[in-house]
Structure formats: C-alpha cells, structure tokens
Design a protein around this motif. Structure first.
Motif, mmCIF file in Angstrom:
data_model
loop_
_atom_site.group_PDB
_atom_site.id
_atom_site.type_symbol
_atom_site.label_atom_id
_atom_site.label_comp_id
_atom_site.label_asym_id
_atom_site.label_seq_id
_atom_site.Cartn_x
_atom_site.Cartn_y
_atom_site.Cartn_z
ATOM 1 N N ASP A 55 40.121 37.075 147.309
ATOM 2 C CA ASP A 55 41.045 38.329 147.363
ATOM 3 C C ASP A 55 42.369 38.063 147.492
ATOM 4 O O ASP A 55 43.237 38.752 146.737
ATOM 5 C CB ASP A 55 40.285 39.197 148.332
ATOM 6 N N ARG A 56 42.582 37.029 148.324
ATOM 7 C CA ARG A 56 44.052 36.801 148.558
ATOM 8 C C ARG A 56 44.716 36.048 147.434
ATOM 9 O O ARG A 56 46.127 36.480 147.079
ATOM 10 C CB ARG A 56 44.259 35.842 149.458
ATOM 11 N N ARG A 57 43.982 35.389 146.539
ATOM 12 C CA ARG A 57 44.529 34.590 145.224
ATOM 13 C C ARG A 57 44.515 35.385 143.940
ATOM 14 O O ARG A 57 45.447 35.622 143.463
ATOM 15 C CB ARG A 57 43.471 33.473 144.820
ATOM 16 N N GLY A 59 44.373 39.326 144.036
ATOM 17 C CA GLY A 59 45.099 40.328 144.292
ATOM 18 C C GLY A 59 44.229 41.609 144.192
ATOM 19 O O GLY A 59 42.913 41.297 143.978
ATOM 20 N N ARG A 60 44.891 42.661 144.029
ATOM 21 C CA ARG A 60 44.013 43.959 144.248
ATOM 22 C C ARG A 60 43.022 43.959 142.893
ATOM 23 O O ARG A 60 43.794 43.989 141.710
ATOM 24 C CB ARG A 60 45.033 45.071 144.347
ATOM 25 N N GLN A 61 42.001 44.468 142.980
ATOM 26 C CA GLN A 61 41.075 44.663 141.896
ATOM 27 C C GLN A 61 40.483 46.066 141.671
ATOM 28 O O GLN A 61 40.852 46.912 142.483
ATOM 29 C CB GLN A 61 39.814 43.875 142.262
#
Length: 133
Positions: A55-57, A59-61
């Motif tokens: 998630d950090r790599r 981003g927002r999904q």
C-alpha cells in the motif's frame, strides 16, 4: 487495501494473545495448539505487513474509495480459453496424484504422468489447431 491491512493485523494480535492464553491454560505442556496458534498469528502478521508495504509503494487503490465504481478497478487479467478442456484434465490428474498419496504410493506416478501431459497440453493449446497464434 486499508481494511485488509487492518483485518490481518487485528487477526495477528488476536491469535498471538489467544496462543499465550492457551499456553498459560495448558501450562505450555500441550505442544501442538500453542505453536499452531502462534504461527497462525505470525503468518497473519506477515500478510498484514506485506499489504501495508504494498500500500505504501502503490498508493491509494480504488477499493479504498467510498464512491468508487467496479469499473475503476478494471484491469486486464489475461487471456483465458472458455472452450479448453485442459484445466479439467489437470484437476483429474491432481485428484489421481492425491489419491495415490492417500491410498497407495504406486498410484502417484500415474497421476504425476497424467499431470505432466495435462500441463503440456494446457501450455501449448494455442500453438496448433484452430486457435493457433
């Protein structure tokens, strides 16, 4: 992805706490339940950490947005043959191989050979015939 991260991390904490309580309840003499619960918590934590790092790599999904549509997450998942019989052959070969493991090792090589034939057929089904590329 945020809800998945939360779910796995909460599960991780839950299983570690339950394993400690279970260990105290059994005086750590029962050596199957305590390690199994502890490992379940560890594996759940590993999945949660992996999802957090992803998630950090990435981003927002779209699954994180409240107003997202199904089409927002539309992606190409690959090419699948709806007429192919080879997946059924692979499943049958796996069934024979697992039956061989459970009932008699002499059956397992037949399942492995059928599995090899089915996998080759599945991999090369688009190289010849009506649907060759």
């Amino acid at each position: 992805m945020k809800s998945s991260i939360t779910l796995f991390m909460v599960n991780s904490v839950f299983f570690v706490v339950v394993s400690i309580i279970y260990g105290l309840y059994t005086n750590f003499s029962e050596m199957v339940g305590f390690p199994a619960l502890l490992l379940t918590g560890g594996m759940s934590g590993m999945i949660g950490v992996y999802l957090w790092l992803t998630d950090r790599r990435v981003g927002r999904q779209p699954q994180d947005a409240e107003q997202a549509e199904i089409s927002d997450a539309d992606a190409d998942y690959g090419f699948f043959s709806p007429w192919s019989w080879w997946p059924i052959a692979c499943a049958g070969a796996a069934a024979v191989a697992f039956y061989g493991i459970a009932m008699g090792w002499w059956i397992f090589p037949f399942g492995a050979l059928l599995g090899l034939v089915a996998l080759v057929g599945l991999a090369y089904e688009h190289d010849r015939g009506d649907h060759a590329h």
